[in-house]
Scaffold this active site. Structure first.
Site, PDB file in Angstrom:
ATOM      1  N   TYR A 140     -13.211   7.378  18.491  1.00  0.00           N
ATOM      2  CA  TYR A 140     -11.879   7.303  17.889  1.00  0.00           C
ATOM      3  C   TYR A 140     -10.926   8.181  18.677  1.00  0.00           C
ATOM      4  CZ  TYR A 140      -8.150   7.749  14.398  1.00  0.00           C
ATOM      5  OH  TYR A 140      -6.943   7.737  13.757  1.00  0.00           O
ATOM      6  N   ASP A 235     -11.464  12.862  25.687  1.00  0.00           N
ATOM      7  CA  ASP A 235     -10.802  13.165  24.422  1.00  0.00           C
ATOM      8  C   ASP A 235     -11.569  14.318  23.785  1.00  0.00           C
ATOM      9  OD1 ASP A 235      -9.879  13.364  21.840  1.00  0.00           O
ATOM     10  OD2 ASP A 235      -9.862  11.215  21.459  1.00  0.00           O
ATOM     11  N   LYS A 263      -6.418  20.029  17.102  1.00  0.00           N
ATOM     12  CA  LYS A 263      -7.189  20.742  16.092  1.00  0.00           C
ATOM     13  C   LYS A 263      -7.236  22.251  16.323  1.00  0.00           C
ATOM     14  CE  LYS A 263      -9.857  16.655  14.769  1.00  0.00           C
ATOM     15  NZ  LYS A 263      -9.162  16.402  13.501  1.00  0.00           N
TER      16      LYS A 263
END
Length: 423
Positions: A140, A235, A263
């Site tokens: 994702y 990623d 994050k």
């Protein structure tokens, strides 16, 4: 009660949630509304305490409301919340990111992981002059149109939209390969190689549950991208500063051309970054023609939190202590489940872990989806009743922070022993 709060929210918010992953659709019941957090604990609006293994989906590596971070935030807020202008904190954070992460020569701060990935993809296409890109089933990369693509009828089939609103034309530029399967990557390069701008991958998958790269997989991607003139994009929105200061690329000693992060670098506030080789990054405006801008990019509140978090992550022994605790967590979880009458598999790397309800090893998306999601739903609900907050979906990672003490982790394992007979 959370049910009443969710009903109220549903009148003005689609599904009553502002991020789909917060919905309890796959586990049943109504989402729990949280009010505050401290250390390894989170407290709902009715005052109930939970051990938190979601950690805001990974960012809270220092736990909730760490005093060093909150102090930095208080000082920053007193000076102003946003200027829409340059600040020295942006430069300080960028410098520290470039020192820590092998692939970072220059970086651009943005406001989310999704913004970082869509910007990196645009940059890769512009730099190579190619429109197609490759990603992996089960990985994702945010909710930009190009990433919301599912596999077609075969390994070499162009992707199909997985969400209404994503055009077929967009999907046709997305090629789907199988994680941990270099043959599938090679086959796609054989057919489309001179039109592939980049290969996008989570170096450690975190969105089909934690799935580790097999030996040679990441280096194989590096070699194939180099041979075909395509960029390799990691990623690391989840793995960045979760596995160590140098991220997964440092852990596995494989350097991509571009990297996206989010994050942890924002310390729990909205912040993302994409970066890589200076030659590539200098294609971004105002130096180059690739446009990207954001009013809140690198805002002083998020950068203050990010810098405060890095202060502690850079302390000697931080990751050794965290990962030792994570190993105890895994071992204790296995022991607590040892008497279970059902199969399970645990995947862990560093302080991120997934418990799959399946008997086979999980190293691919196809193996991950064999997990018993109904049993996970029962497990989630039972653990919630025991005061343990897990991700409300089987195919997510669990995280611990430096505040999850041995005593807290043992308490969570006692909760497992209390509920396994009913699963």
């Amino acid at each position: 009660m959370s049910e009443a709060r969710h009903h109220r929210a549903s009148q003005v918010i689609p599904g009553g949630v502002n991020s789909t992953v917060r919905a309890f659709r796959s586990v049943g019941g109504s989402p729990v509304f949280m009010e505050r957090g401290k250390g390894p604990f989170i407290y709902d609006a009715d005052g109930k305490e939970y051990i938190d293994f979601v950690c805001s989906w990974g960012p809270l590596i220092l736990g909730h409301a760490h005093p060093h971070v909150t102090e930095a935030l208080h000082k920053a807020i007193e000076k102003g919340t946003s200027f829409g202008a340059c600040t020295e904190a942006e430069t300080l954070l960028a410098e520290r990111l470039c020192l820590a992460v092998p692939s970072f020569e220059k970086v651009r701060l943005v406001s989310s992981g999704t913004e970082a990935t869509l910007s990196a993809l645009r940059l890769a296409r512009a730099y190579t002059g190619r429109e197609r890109f490759m990603k992996f089933r089960g990985c994702y990369h945010g909710h930009a149109d190009s990433f919301l693509i599912e596999a077609g009828s075969g390994a070499l089939t162009l992707g199909q939209p997985s969400s209404p609103g994503v055009t077929k034309a967009c999907a046709q530029d997305t090629l789907l390969a199988e994680f941990n399967n270099l043959e599938s990557v090679q086959a796609i390069f054989n057919k489309y190689g001179d039109s592939i701008s980049c290969v996008f991958v989570e170096p450690v998958a975190g969105n089909m549950g934690v799935v580790l790269p097999e030996a040679g997989f990441l280096q194989g991607l590096r070699n194939l991208c180099t041979a075909n003139g395509s960029l390799l994009v990691f990623d690391e929105v989840i793995t960045g500063f979760r596995l160590g200061l140098s991220g997964a690329q440092g852990y596995f000693n494989v350097t991509p051309d571009l990297t996206t992060m989010g994050k942890i670098i924002g310390g729990g506030l909205p912040l993302g970054v994409y970066g890589g080789k200076a030659e590539i990054m200098d294609r971004i405006s105002p130096l180059g023609p690739v446009y990207q801008a954001g009013t809140l990019s690198g805002n002083p509140i998020a950068t203050a939190a990010g810098l405060a978090v890095l202060d502690l992550l850079e302390q000697p022994g931080f990751y050794e202590s965290l990962n030792f605790r994570a190993e105890q967590w895994e071992n204790s979880t296995r022991e607590a489940l040892s008497g279970a009458a059902f199969p399970f598999t645990i995947n862990r790397l560093g302080s991120m872990m997934t418990l799959f309800f399946t008997e086979s090893p999980v190293s691919s998306y196809a193996q991950a989806v064999q997990s018993d999601t109904k049993r996970y739903g029962r497990y989630f609900s039972a653990m919630l009743g025991q005061g343990v907050y897990l991700a409300p979906a089987q195919f997510e990672a669990a995280f611990i922070s430096c505040e999850h003490s041995e005593k807290v982790l043992e308490r969570s394992c006692e909760a497992i022993r209390n509920c396994i007979s009913g699963l």
